[in-house]
Design an enzyme around this catalytic site. Sequence first.
Site, PDB file in Angstrom:
ATOM      1  N   ARG A  15      12.394  14.106 -28.621  1.00  0.00           N
ATOM      2  CA  ARG A  15      11.637  12.872 -28.363  1.00  0.00           C
ATOM      3  C   ARG A  15      10.529  12.796 -29.406  1.00  0.00           C
ATOM      4  O   ARG A  15      10.215  13.803 -30.049  1.00  0.00           O
ATOM      5  CB  ARG A  15      11.033  12.882 -26.969  1.00  0.00           C
ATOM      6  CG  ARG A  15      10.080  14.053 -26.762  1.00  0.00           C
ATOM      7  CD  ARG A  15       9.666  14.188 -25.312  1.00  0.00           C
ATOM      8  NE  ARG A  15       9.113  15.525 -25.098  1.00  0.00           N
ATOM      9  CZ  ARG A  15       8.990  16.098 -23.911  1.00  0.00           C
ATOM     10  NH1 ARG A  15       9.376  15.478 -22.833  1.00  0.00           N
ATOM     11  NH2 ARG A  15       8.476  17.297 -23.804  1.00  0.00           N
ATOM     12  N   ARG A  53     -26.957 -14.892 -27.766  1.00  0.00           N
ATOM     13  CA  ARG A  53     -26.940 -15.497 -26.437  1.00  0.00           C
ATOM     14  C   ARG A  53     -28.362 -15.654 -25.910  1.00  0.00           C
ATOM     15  O   ARG A  53     -29.159 -14.722 -25.963  1.00  0.00           O
ATOM     16  CB  ARG A  53     -26.141 -14.631 -25.466  1.00  0.00           C
ATOM     17  CG  ARG A  53     -26.095 -15.244 -24.078  1.00  0.00           C
ATOM     18  CD  ARG A  53     -25.315 -14.399 -23.107  1.00  0.00           C
ATOM     19  NE  ARG A  53     -26.021 -13.165 -22.789  1.00  0.00           N
ATOM     20  CZ  ARG A  53     -25.515 -12.209 -22.017  1.00  0.00           C
ATOM     21  NH1 ARG A  53     -24.310 -12.337 -21.510  1.00  0.00           N
ATOM     22  NH2 ARG A  53     -26.209 -11.124 -21.764  1.00  0.00           N
ATOM     23  N   MET A  78       8.658  15.871 -13.363  1.00  0.00           N
ATOM     24  CA  MET A  78       9.934  16.014 -12.680  1.00  0.00           C
ATOM     25  C   MET A  78      10.456  17.417 -12.895  1.00  0.00           C
ATOM     26  O   MET A  78      10.269  17.992 -13.948  1.00  0.00           O
ATOM     27  CB  MET A  78      10.939  15.029 -13.259  1.00  0.00           C
ATOM     28  CG  MET A  78      10.430  13.625 -13.279  1.00  0.00           C
ATOM     29  SD  MET A  78      10.445  12.950 -11.627  1.00  0.00           S
ATOM     30  CE  MET A  78       9.693  11.373 -11.973  1.00  0.00           C
ATOM     31  N   CYS A 106     -16.258 -11.798 -25.996  1.00  0.00           N
ATOM     32  CA  CYS A 106     -17.319 -10.808 -26.118  1.00  0.00           C
ATOM     33  C   CYS A 106     -17.467  -9.966 -24.857  1.00  0.00           C
ATOM     34  O   CYS A 106     -18.417  -9.227 -24.697  1.00  0.00           O
ATOM     35  CB  CYS A 106     -18.639 -11.486 -26.444  1.00  0.00           C
ATOM     36  SG  CYS A 106     -19.157 -12.652 -25.171  1.00  0.00           S
ATOM     37  N   HIS A 117       1.721  23.733 -20.446  1.00  0.00           N
ATOM     38  CA  HIS A 117       1.291  22.504 -19.790  1.00  0.00           C
ATOM     39  C   HIS A 117      -0.075  22.053 -20.304  1.00  0.00           C
ATOM     40  O   HIS A 117      -0.287  20.887 -20.626  1.00  0.00           O
ATOM     41  CB  HIS A 117       1.251  22.717 -18.277  1.00  0.00           C
ATOM     42  CG  HIS A 117       0.782  21.521 -17.508  1.00  0.00           C
ATOM     43  ND1 HIS A 117      -0.519  21.392 -17.076  1.00  0.00           N
ATOM     44  CD2 HIS A 117       1.419  20.395 -17.138  1.00  0.00           C
ATOM     45  CE1 HIS A 117      -0.639  20.231 -16.450  1.00  0.00           C
ATOM     46  NE2 HIS A 117       0.519  19.610 -16.467  1.00  0.00           N
ATOM     47  N   SER A 127     -17.163 -18.598 -26.742  1.00  0.00           N
ATOM     48  CA  SER A 127     -16.943 -17.163 -26.689  1.00  0.00           C
ATOM     49  C   SER A 127     -16.636 -16.837 -25.238  1.00  0.00           C
ATOM     50  O   SER A 127     -17.398 -17.197 -24.345  1.00  0.00           O
ATOM     51  CB  SER A 127     -18.178 -16.410 -27.164  1.00  0.00           C
ATOM     52  OG  SER A 127     -17.962 -15.025 -27.010  1.00  0.00           O
ATOM     53  N   GLY A 155       6.101  17.665 -17.115  1.00  0.00           N
ATOM     54  CA  GLY A 155       5.752  18.413 -15.912  1.00  0.00           C
ATOM     55  C   GLY A 155       5.904  17.640 -14.620  1.00  0.00           C
ATOM     56  O   GLY A 155       5.702  18.188 -13.552  1.00  0.00           O
ATOM     57  N   ARG A 211      18.721  17.317 -14.595  1.00  0.00           N
ATOM     58  CA  ARG A 211      17.444  17.059 -15.260  1.00  0.00           C
ATOM     59  C   ARG A 211      17.031  15.613 -15.073  1.00  0.00           C
ATOM     60  O   ARG A 211      17.821  14.702 -15.222  1.00  0.00           O
ATOM     61  CB  ARG A 211      17.588  17.331 -16.756  1.00  0.00           C
ATOM     62  CG  ARG A 211      18.418  18.538 -17.085  1.00  0.00           C
ATOM     63  CD  ARG A 211      18.742  18.628 -18.576  1.00  0.00           C
ATOM     64  NE  ARG A 211      17.552  18.749 -19.394  1.00  0.00           N
ATOM     65  CZ  ARG A 211      17.563  18.668 -20.724  1.00  0.00           C
ATOM     66  NH1 ARG A 211      18.710  18.419 -21.363  1.00  0.00           N
ATOM     67  NH2 ARG A 211      16.458  18.778 -21.398  1.00  0.00           N
ATOM     68  N   TYR A 230     -11.586 -14.100 -33.084  1.00  0.00           N
ATOM     69  CA  TYR A 230     -12.138 -12.746 -33.186  1.00  0.00           C
ATOM     70  C   TYR A 230     -12.314 -12.120 -31.809  1.00  0.00           C
ATOM     71  O   TYR A 230     -12.338 -12.814 -30.791  1.00  0.00           O
ATOM     72  CB  TYR A 230     -13.476 -12.750 -33.929  1.00  0.00           C
ATOM     73  CG  TYR A 230     -14.607 -13.420 -33.184  1.00  0.00           C
ATOM     74  CD1 TYR A 230     -15.373 -12.704 -32.259  1.00  0.00           C
ATOM     75  CD2 TYR A 230     -14.922 -14.764 -33.402  1.00  0.00           C
ATOM     76  CE1 TYR A 230     -16.403 -13.320 -31.569  1.00  0.00           C
ATOM     77  CE2 TYR A 230     -15.950 -15.383 -32.726  1.00  0.00           C
ATOM     78  CZ  TYR A 230     -16.683 -14.661 -31.805  1.00  0.00           C
ATOM     79  OH  TYR A 230     -17.694 -15.252 -31.112  1.00  0.00           O
ATOM     80  N   ARG A 246     -27.408  -9.774 -27.072  1.00  0.00           N
ATOM     81  CA  ARG A 246     -28.033 -10.065 -25.771  1.00  0.00           C
ATOM     82  C   ARG A 246     -29.534 -10.023 -25.942  1.00  0.00           C
ATOM     83  O   ARG A 246     -30.113  -8.953 -26.114  1.00  0.00           O
ATOM     84  CB  ARG A 246     -27.637  -9.021 -24.742  1.00  0.00           C
ATOM     85  CG  ARG A 246     -26.167  -8.959 -24.419  1.00  0.00           C
ATOM     86  CD  ARG A 246     -25.986  -7.873 -23.369  1.00  0.00           C
ATOM     87  NE  ARG A 246     -24.639  -7.826 -22.837  1.00  0.00           N
ATOM     88  CZ  ARG A 246     -23.672  -7.073 -23.342  1.00  0.00           C
ATOM     89  NH1 ARG A 246     -23.911  -6.304 -24.398  1.00  0.00           N
ATOM     90  NH2 ARG A 246     -22.476  -7.084 -22.795  1.00  0.00           N
ATOM     91  N   LYS A 302      15.262  10.983 -22.129  1.00  0.00           N
ATOM     92  CA  LYS A 302      16.027  12.205 -22.380  1.00  0.00           C
ATOM     93  C   LYS A 302      17.498  11.862 -22.563  1.00  0.00           C
ATOM     94  O   LYS A 302      18.131  12.295 -23.526  1.00  0.00           O
ATOM     95  CB  LYS A 302      15.826  13.150 -21.198  1.00  0.00           C
ATOM     96  CG  LYS A 302      16.107  14.594 -21.506  1.00  0.00           C
ATOM     97  CD  LYS A 302      15.844  15.465 -20.272  1.00  0.00           C
ATOM     98  CE  LYS A 302      14.364  15.640 -19.990  1.00  0.00           C
ATOM     99  NZ  LYS A 302      14.104  16.243 -18.677  1.00  0.00           N
TER     100      LYS A 302
HETATM  101  P1  ADP Z   1      11.388  18.768 -18.784  1.00  0.00           P
HETATM  102  O1  ADP Z   1      11.600  17.322 -18.667  1.00  0.00           O
HETATM  103  O2  ADP Z   1      10.396  19.317 -17.846  1.00  0.00           O
HETATM  104  O3  ADP Z   1      11.202  19.186 -20.196  1.00  0.00           O
HETATM  105  P2  ADP Z   1      14.125  19.567 -19.040  1.00  0.00           P
HETATM  106  O4  ADP Z   1      15.141  18.787 -18.310  1.00  0.00           O
HETATM  107  O5  ADP Z   1      14.000  19.287 -20.486  1.00  0.00           O
HETATM  108  O6  ADP Z   1      12.750  19.448 -18.283  1.00  0.00           O
HETATM  109  O7  ADP Z   1      14.445  21.071 -18.806  1.00  0.00           O
HETATM  110  C1  ADP Z   1      13.565  22.091 -19.134  1.00  0.00           C
HETATM  111  C2  ADP Z   1      14.267  23.168 -19.889  1.00  0.00           C
HETATM  112  O8  ADP Z   1      15.361  23.636 -19.180  1.00  0.00           O
HETATM  113  C3  ADP Z   1      14.836  22.725 -21.203  1.00  0.00           C
HETATM  114  O9  ADP Z   1      13.887  22.755 -22.206  1.00  0.00           O
HETATM  115  C4  ADP Z   1      15.885  23.743 -21.457  1.00  0.00           C
HETATM  116  O10 ADP Z   1      15.329  24.873 -22.084  1.00  0.00           O
HETATM  117  C5  ADP Z   1      16.346  24.074 -20.074  1.00  0.00           C
HETATM  118  N1  ADP Z   1      17.610  23.401 -19.863  1.00  0.00           N
HETATM  119  C6  ADP Z   1      17.823  22.176 -19.370  1.00  0.00           C
HETATM  120  N2  ADP Z   1      19.130  21.887 -19.361  1.00  0.00           N
HETATM  121  C7  ADP Z   1      19.746  22.960 -19.882  1.00  0.00           C
HETATM  122  C8  ADP Z   1      21.097  23.274 -20.156  1.00  0.00           C
HETATM  123  N3  ADP Z   1      22.093  22.426 -19.904  1.00  0.00           N
HETATM  124  N4  ADP Z   1      21.366  24.476 -20.694  1.00  0.00           N
HETATM  125  C9  ADP Z   1      20.369  25.325 -20.961  1.00  0.00           C
HETATM  126  N5  ADP Z   1      19.096  25.103 -20.720  1.00  0.00           N
HETATM  127  C10 ADP Z   1      18.780  23.925 -20.186  1.00  0.00           C
HETATM  128 MG    MG Z   2     -22.141 -13.430 -18.452  1.00  0.00          MG
HETATM  129 MG    MG Z   3      12.322  19.100 -21.600  1.00  0.00          MG
END
Ligand code: ADP
Ligand code: MG
Ligand code: MG
Length: 931
Positions: free
Chosen positions: A376, A672, A135, A885, A494, A818, A133, A124, A905, A616, A54
């Site tokens: 990303r 074999r 962190m 193998c 999620h 092998s 999801g 963040r 191989y 085999r 990030k």
């Molecule tokens: P995750 O890794 O779970 O995606 P993020 O750190 O990306 O968590 O945060 C989740 C959401 O929180 C982001 O998609 C964004 O919408 C909101 N967010 C994070 N930082 C900011 C910020 N500085 N201003 C506004 N929204 C933010």
């Molecule tokens: Mg064997």
């Molecule tokens: Mg995010």
Amino acid sequence: MAKRVGAKGARSANGARGAKSTKASAAKSAGKYVYLFGARTDGNGGMKPLLGGKGANLAEMCRIGLPVPPGFTITTEVCTYYYAHKRSYPLALRSQMEAGLAAIERQTRKKFGDLRNPLLVSVRSGARDSMPGMMDTILNLGLNDQTVEALARKTGNARFAWDCYRRFVQMYGDVVLGLQKGAGEDHDPFETVIEGLKHERYHQDIEDTKLTVDDLKELVARFKALVKERVRREFPASPWDQLMGAVGAVFGSWMNDRAIVYRRKYNIPTEWGTAVNVQAMVYGNTGETSGSGVAFTRNPANGTKEFYGEFLINAQGEDVVAGVRTPEPVVQLKNQLPKAYAELERIRQTLEKHFKDVQDFEFTIEDGVVYMLQTRNGKRTAMAALKFSIDMYKEKLIDWKTAVMRNPADQFEQLLAPVFDVADVARAKAIATGLPAGPGAASGQIYLNADRAVSASEKGQPVLLVRLETSPEDLRGMIAAEGILTARGGVSSHAALVARQMGKVCICGAAAVEVDYATRTVNVDGRRFTEGDWMSIDGTAGKVYAGRVKTAPSEIVAGLIHNDQAARKTEKFRNFQQLMTWCDEATRMDVRTNADTPEQTANAIAFGASGIGLCRTEHMFFEGDRIDAMREMILAETLEERKAALDKLLPYQREDFAGIFRALKGHPATIRFLDPPLHEFLPQTEEQQSDLAKKLGVPVSRIHSRVAQLHEFNPMLGFRGCRLGIGYPEISAMQARAVFEAAAMVQKEGIKVHPEIMIPLVGFKMELDLQLEVVHQAARDVQAEQKVKLNYMVGTMIEIPRGALTADEIAQSAEFFSFGTNDLTQTALGMSRDDSGSFLPQYAELEIVKKNPFATIDTVGVGQLVETAVTRGRATRKDLKLGICGEHGGDPSSIHFFEKVGLDYVSCSPYRVPVARLAAAQAALSTRTGA
Ligand code: ADP
Ligand code: MG
Ligand code: MG
């Protein structure tokens, strides 16, 4: 090991500024721990190990002029330091953070904790690889009873200010103070408070956006009371205390259960650590011209080139992902906020041109202005990955080698997964529709919670996990399920994210599906389904069906194996063929297959195998009457009796080999000789034993005594492999004769035949020599009898450490090696694969083994034996042919290792052949470029 960080972890984090840590951190105080982004940007996209994914990409987006709120990244080194020093920080961190915050203040013209124009920040996490999801992010940090009033005054929007405060106390309470649902609770305690207030004041579940200033103030008060009651501490009012607590919580969450489970599944090393990003807030919750969203530059489920994603008006980021409100498709913004939409379209183009890959990005619109918060490389299904790679090549964004690299080999098998049978699905009744979030077809028995899904799947039931929405707690259940169906949530929920990543069939937001956790039932379309009932989902079309729908092979399987012309015309099939052509261009290693029947062989050849790496022969002794002849042979008391029984087996083996040679169409076959201990062929129950006695006309006592005689304490290390052939040379003689007679026969039909006879379990050169004599004698005999010249080789399997270590001697006799990496792993580790279930899971948990050594080769240990054998073998015989193998031959990361050590191989099961071809090509490309 530290488990979930709660109040305790956070508190000790705050304490870290005390005197105790001073000494420990002095040594490192010269380091740079904080990297700015914004008007001045210290980092860039290449710095993911240090800044996390990030942070590195926030820096990169700043560099290419995209609108990013300013901030700074605390490096992953601080995380490592934190765990190496009893959860404390390097001394210099605080002053560097102060400087970072000052930079944000200058750019935003706001001040942290100010009573006129307060700066709020988000805190963040950001690991090197995104961990969806795992962190938790904290928004609106810096608010307290005074700054909230200042924010309200400054913006003239009290509702907005209190909405921010409400969110902040809730998130901080959860993530930093550890106030989560307890053992007996079904709901998040904060959500319960919200629901309570809604019902008290409105007698119904109104939307969050309808809550008034007064409601929000009341919620903040109740939240704080809840915090005081449950975690027995005051909610911190000082913005700096809040900030340090949040930073500690992010680092602490690196070791929470969810993060650990996730890392284990995706083999992410614990040492990597996470970075922390502190960033100025921008607000999507100021009203109707603001909002928040998540988008992909192309469709990550099926690969279509379309702007894909969703947004919520008047919302902060987490709302979109949490699945609490159902968001709208991002293209709708065109009507609602056309200027912002045009800007997003521009950003979409810029991102793809710059990153040259499909991006998954997060944005917020504040009063009509777009801000970028993250980008990303988008997670994608195998189907989307394939289409992206071919399309982007055609668009000249990437070259063909990059296109090959863009297809994740460990997901590739998804493309071969079944789809619904056309006729059967036409008969089935669609009872609901939802968002097609993970393509493919899945039928299963429904379960409404992760634990029950896991235990049903452990009993062998195909499971469909059905939930209102999923959260990281459900991960284990999702892994166990064939498919996932949720009633709420959109394409960035999620469930959708995880499905995309794990290649699960998934439908999200099927609103017509009513899930009742209490009664464990699902009501839909006027019907009631109870746990254990069957349902089917088509994750490509987004349709839910009642009952069990039959599946049919994927277009690729239909096209290649069944030569289905319609399937061959599909885009999926043509893209697959294109990719495989490129793979052939790139690859150095061949891919062979492990096959014991003509049908398996033909399938593997259709998938592009260039021969058999392991046939085999023992499997051939089980079918029909053969087993009787086999048992007769084992029970024989004299050589004559044994030869007579072997004579009965000979024609069967000859037929089998002939069938395989024909199916090979001229490709080589490594065959074999008999490997397992003989008792495996004898009947084990009393009843079966007396049946056999009758059949063979021998007293049952003879069978009993032979079974007793053959009993072994460690059969895996017992009388098996070449030891059998040495004890009973007539068995090897029969097998050799069968191979050569079949070869002569098929060769006369005009098909080239290349048998490669492989002697198993060799540890001494002499063992091989004894067997060689038998084989060559049979070859001479058959060639003379049949008046043909046969083209064959004899080699050995390297599967016990002594064989590997004396490879130079063995190569004097062996024309090929092998690597039997299954047994080599068992013998090198001294671990029985079949018994490892009782201790290996714990070994994985303790990270004694990083990956299951029976699935992915242990390069450090077993790998040394392989390398040694390669070097010593080739020193003796320059053109020694080398293959593998074991099970590892179909495992992408093992294949990378085999490329590095220079094998000729790999061999794997027929349906893994495409995966292995892709992995071998990628290994060749990355080895060549040194990646
Ligand atoms: P995750 O890794 O779970 O995606 P993020 O750190 O990306 O968590 O945060 C989740 C959401 O929180 C982001 O998609 C964004 O919408 C909101 N967010 C994070 N930082 C900011 C910020 N500085 N201003 C506004 N929204 C933010
Ligand atoms: Mg064997
Ligand atoms: Mg995010």
